[in-house]
Scaffold this active site. Structure first.
Site, mmCIF file in Angstrom:
data_model
loop_
_atom_site.group_PDB
_atom_site.id
_atom_site.type_symbol
_atom_site.label_atom_id
_atom_site.label_comp_id
_atom_site.label_asym_id
_atom_site.label_seq_id
_atom_site.Cartn_x
_atom_site.Cartn_y
_atom_site.Cartn_z
ATOM 1 N N CYS A 257 -7.079 -2.734 8.041
ATOM 2 C CA CYS A 257 -5.906 -2.484 7.464
ATOM 3 C C CYS A 257 -5.514 -1.116 7.529
ATOM 4 C CB CYS A 257 -5.873 -3.059 6.321
ATOM 5 S SG CYS A 257 -6.248 -5.173 6.454
ATOM 6 N N GLU B 223 0.761 -1.070 -0.093
ATOM 7 C CA GLU B 223 0.007 0.034 0.030
ATOM 8 C C GLU B 223 0.767 1.228 -0.104
ATOM 9 O OE1 GLU B 223 -3.103 0.082 -0.542
ATOM 10 O OE2 GLU B 223 -3.478 -2.146 0.026
ATOM 11 N N HIS C 101 -1.361 -5.687 1.393
ATOM 12 C CA HIS C 101 -2.205 -6.799 1.254
ATOM 13 C C HIS C 101 -2.087 -7.984 0.497
ATOM 14 C CE1 HIS C 101 -5.649 -3.562 2.576
ATOM 15 N NE2 HIS C 101 -5.929 -4.718 3.274
HETATM 16 N N1 PCA Z 1 -8.052 -7.580 6.160
HETATM 17 C C1 PCA Z 1 -8.869 -6.337 6.365
HETATM 18 C C2 PCA Z 1 -8.598 -6.393 8.027
HETATM 19 C C3 PCA Z 1 -8.216 -7.528 8.305
HETATM 20 C C4 PCA Z 1 -7.474 -7.990 7.329
HETATM 21 O O1 PCA Z 1 -6.998 -9.147 7.400
HETATM 22 C C5 PCA Z 1 -8.421 -5.067 5.697
HETATM 23 O O2 PCA Z 1 -8.290 -5.172 4.434
HETATM 24 O O3 PCA Z 1 -8.890 -4.065 6.239
#
Ligand code: PCA
Length: 206
Positions: free
Chosen positions: A142, A80, A166
């Site tokens: 996240c 990100e 992610h």
């Molecule tokens: N993904 C979520 C929250 C926990 C996770 O593993 C997110 O993308 O916000």
């Protein structure tokens, strides 16, 4: 030895598996490229997750924080670029929804990742693991963790690099949710190790 805090999350919403959880547990205690890895699994909880994560930061005093989360539906590994000062979504694992709230009232609108995300993406692609920079971490937990960690580092002037990546679903999750694109758990973990190797090179060079 330099320390890396590696965080993942427990399962949430309609996802009975979170591939970040076994990665973080498996890499906890390992040394990668000269970095000592401290793996910690976070709750998915608007009232608790950031405090738990910032508590680990206080206790471990890492040189780098690399946080991982599941982005079910994505096909690539996605470091990100930015975290925004907004929480909007739900439910979390306590059933809480939030709408249009700041994470830190009067905090800056956003923080950029301080990890070498372009080099991480380039290394992954060179090694055959599809990766791309993402320009949104969403507004759920996240983004909340990424913003909270970068806010603490910046406001306390700590010499710590921080950011968020992610991951796509694992095959284990996709067999239960067949519409999801997925990777093997082994490839997801190998991709995380490759990114940590890039971070280790950066630390040694600095
Ligand atoms: N993904 C979520 C929250 C926990 C996770 O593993 C997110 O993308 O916000």
């Amino acid at each position: 030895m330099k320390k890396l805090l590696l965080t993942g999350f427990v399962p949430f919403q309609d996802h009975p598996v979170n591939p970040t959880e076994p990665i973080v547990k498996h890499l906890d205690g390992k040394r990668i490229g000269g970095l000592q890895i401290f793996g910690r699994v976070l709750p998915v909880d608007f009232s608790e997750s950031a405090d738990v994560c910032l508590g680990h930061l206080e206790e471990i005093e890492p040189d780098i924080v690399l946080s991982l989360g599941l982005a079910a539906g994505r096909t690539k590994i996605t470091p990100e670029r930015v975290a925004i000062n907004c929480k909007d979504g739900g439910p979390d694992n306590r059933g809480v929804f939030v709408r249009d709230e700041p994470i830190v009232p009067d905090g800056p609108a956003a923080y950029f990742s301080t990890l070498p995300i372009r080099r991480m993406v380039d290394r992954l692609n060179e090694k055959g693991y599809p990766a791309q920079i993402s320009n949104t971490a969403g507004t759920y937990l996240c983004n909340h963790i990424m913003y909270s960690v970068l806010h603490k580092i910046k406001s306390e002037n700590r010499p710590v690099l921080g950011g968020f990546v992610h991951l796509p679903a694992s095959h284990e999750l996709a067999v239960r949710q067949p519409s999801l694109p997925s990777w093997s758990q082994a490839d997801l973990e190998r991709a995380v190790v490759l990114m940590i190797e890039v971070l280790a090179e950066q630390e040694i060079a600095s």
